[in-house]
Scaffold this motif. Sequence first.
Motif, short mmCIF file in Angstrom:
data_model
loop_
_atom_site.label_atom_id
_atom_site.label_comp_id
_atom_site.label_asym_id
_atom_site.label_seq_id
_atom_site.Cartn_x
_atom_site.Cartn_y
_atom_site.Cartn_z
N ARG A 162 0.84 -1.20 0.00
CA ARG A 162 0.00 0.00 0.00
C ARG A 162 0.87 1.25 0.00
NH1 ARG A 162 -2.17 -3.27 3.80
NH2 ARG A 162 -1.31 -2.02 5.51
N GLY A 163 2.20 1.06 0.03
CA GLY A 163 3.12 2.19 0.00
C GLY A 163 3.47 2.74 1.36
N GLU A 164 3.13 2.03 2.45
CA GLU A 164 3.44 2.49 3.80
C GLU A 164 4.78 1.92 4.26
OE1 GLU A 164 -1.05 2.75 5.65
OE2 GLU A 164 -0.12 0.78 5.44
N ASN A 165 5.65 2.78 4.75
CA ASN A 165 6.98 2.36 5.15
C ASN A 165 6.96 1.50 6.40
OD1 ASN A 165 7.96 3.88 3.08
ND2 ASN A 165 9.15 5.27 4.35
N THR A 176 10.10 14.66 -3.59
CA THR A 176 10.44 14.12 -4.90
C THR A 176 10.25 12.62 -4.96
OG1 THR A 176 12.06 15.88 -5.25
CG2 THR A 176 12.30 13.89 -6.61
N ILE A 177 10.67 11.92 -3.91
CA ILE A 177 10.77 10.47 -4.01
C ILE A 177 9.51 9.74 -3.60
CG2 ILE A 177 11.72 10.15 -1.68
CD1 ILE A 177 12.69 8.30 -4.95
N ASP A 178 8.74 10.25 -2.65
CA ASP A 178 7.63 9.47 -2.12
C ASP A 178 6.57 9.16 -3.17
OD1 ASP A 178 8.66 9.11 0.37
OD2 ASP A 178 7.61 10.79 1.29
N ARG A 179 6.26 10.11 -4.03
CA ARG A 179 5.24 9.85 -5.04
C ARG A 179 5.70 8.78 -6.02
NH1 ARG A 179 4.78 15.49 -4.64
NH2 ARG A 179 2.77 16.20 -3.83
N SER A 180 6.97 8.89 -6.47
CA SER A 180 7.44 7.90 -7.44
C SER A 180 7.58 6.53 -6.81
CB SER A 180 8.77 8.35 -8.06
OG SER A 180 9.74 8.58 -7.06
N VAL A 181 7.96 6.47 -5.54
CA VAL A 181 8.01 5.18 -4.85
C VAL A 181 6.62 4.58 -4.75
CG1 VAL A 181 8.42 4.06 -2.63
CG2 VAL A 181 10.14 5.58 -3.58
N GLY A 182 5.63 5.42 -4.43
CA GLY A 182 4.26 4.92 -4.36
C GLY A 182 3.79 4.36 -5.69
N ASP A 183 4.08 5.08 -6.78
CA ASP A 183 3.70 4.59 -8.11
C ASP A 183 4.43 3.28 -8.44
OD1 ASP A 183 2.06 6.76 -8.45
OD2 ASP A 183 3.52 7.91 -9.62
N ALA A 184 5.72 3.22 -8.08
CA ALA A 184 6.51 2.02 -8.38
C ALA A 184 5.97 0.81 -7.61
CB ALA A 184 7.98 2.27 -8.03
N ILE A 185 5.60 1.02 -6.36
CA ILE A 185 5.08 -0.09 -5.56
C ILE A 185 3.74 -0.56 -6.12
CG2 ILE A 185 4.13 -0.67 -3.29
CD1 ILE A 185 6.35 0.96 -2.03
N ALA A 266 6.03 6.85 7.25
CA ALA A 266 6.94 7.83 6.66
C ALA A 266 6.77 7.97 5.17
CB ALA A 266 8.38 7.43 6.99
N ALA A 267 6.17 6.97 4.51
CA ALA A 267 6.02 7.04 3.06
C ALA A 267 4.67 7.62 2.70
CB ALA A 267 6.17 5.65 2.44
N THR A 268 4.55 8.12 1.49
CA THR A 268 3.30 8.65 0.99
C THR A 268 2.82 7.77 -0.16
OG1 THR A 268 3.99 10.89 1.54
CG2 THR A 268 2.16 10.66 0.01
N PRO A 269 1.74 7.01 -0.01
CA PRO A 269 1.23 6.21 -1.11
C PRO A 269 0.83 7.10 -2.27
CG PRO A 269 0.23 5.56 0.98
CD PRO A 269 0.98 6.82 1.23
N GLY A 271 -0.97 9.27 -4.73
CA GLY A 271 -2.22 9.98 -4.65
C GLY A 271 -2.52 10.51 -3.26
N ALA A 272 -1.70 10.19 -2.28
CA ALA A 272 -1.95 10.66 -0.92
C ALA A 272 -1.30 12.02 -0.71
CB ALA A 272 -1.43 9.65 0.11
N ALA A 273 -1.58 12.61 0.46
CA ALA A 273 -0.97 13.91 0.76
C ALA A 273 0.50 13.74 1.05
CB ALA A 273 -1.68 14.53 1.98
N GLU A 274 1.22 14.84 0.97
CA GLU A 274 2.66 14.78 1.23
C GLU A 274 2.91 14.44 2.68
OE1 GLU A 274 4.57 18.32 0.09
OE2 GLU A 274 3.91 18.24 -1.99
N ALA A 275 4.11 13.86 2.92
CA ALA A 275 4.46 13.48 4.28
C ALA A 275 4.52 14.72 5.16
CB ALA A 275 5.82 12.77 4.29
#
Length: 335
Positions: A162-165, A176-185, A266-269, A271-275
């Motif tokens: 679900r993109g949760e750390n 920069t990184i949290d959105r792309s990590v969420g998309d990648a997951i 700590a991660a942002t899935p 489409g979610a709000a920023e950390a």
Amino acid sequence: MADPRVLLVDDQRQVTRMLRTSLELSGRAYDIVDVRSAEEALREMERGPVDLVVTDLRLPEMSGLELIARIRQTHSGMRAILVTGQPTRQVEAQARALGVVAFIPKPVSTTLFLQAVDRALAEEQTGLPVPEIVGDQARAAERLMTMQRELGARLVILANLRGENLLRVGDDDAETIDRSVGDAIEALAASVRASGSQGNPRPANFLYLDGDPYHLYLTNVELERALVIGFGNRQEPWQMGAIFHYARRIVEEIGDVLSVMSPTGAATPAGAAEAAPAPAEAKGAFDEPPTTPRAVQAFWDEAAAGAAGQAPAKEGALSYEQARKLGLIPDEPST
């Protein structure tokens, strides 16, 4: 009652000398030991319990938080103070999870240092606060830290699909990184579902995302979690295989502790709000680069040598000679 035993760890002798002098002149009784490396610190821990470890973040063999995570595996009640010149938000989150009581910026303030020592030892006597990551979970954290250092990665994340750390080591450029990590997951999760539809209940999928400024490598951990490794530069084709091999080895090592781990948030899935930003008073540092470029290169040299000598792990795997002919491994220079 025995005097509190304090272990000072810093490869700069003038720093430990200053810290020792501050403790000796404080008017309180301490049993003080100072060492110059993490390896010496670990040997000292074997000689007897330590009430407080004060360590620099940047050490020759491993980071100060790697050292704390390793000690936590067998000494869950030990208190720790981190000394660092580069406080960042992601370090603060990981360090607090490891039970670090305070962050002391460099140059070290004697007053701030002694206040932190008083606080740490008071908490040691009362038993509060209890570190969130101990035992096997500390082992998992240490393995991710070691992975980041040896690969020269900018970040390593263990998350659910679900993109949760669950654990996060490294770069704190969350916007920069949290959105792309969420998309990648999300993409990795889709691949896991696709494997299941083909009748494979235990896939070992691998996903590479070529991005800027991050190049991401992902592999699934069972059916519910993902291991994400991020680099700031594109890796050579032969290095991709080494990254995947290393990642799958880490997955096997930490698999036993995952059932008791909960998300850190700590991660942002996608489409979610920023950390949310870290508390204003928090200071710390964790996302250190590898100890030296030479250490990183040594890892890759060893990985290349190991790849050359390994037999295929299972039927259908490419041999070294086949990989070389396909251009996946560079030709050896002629002599």
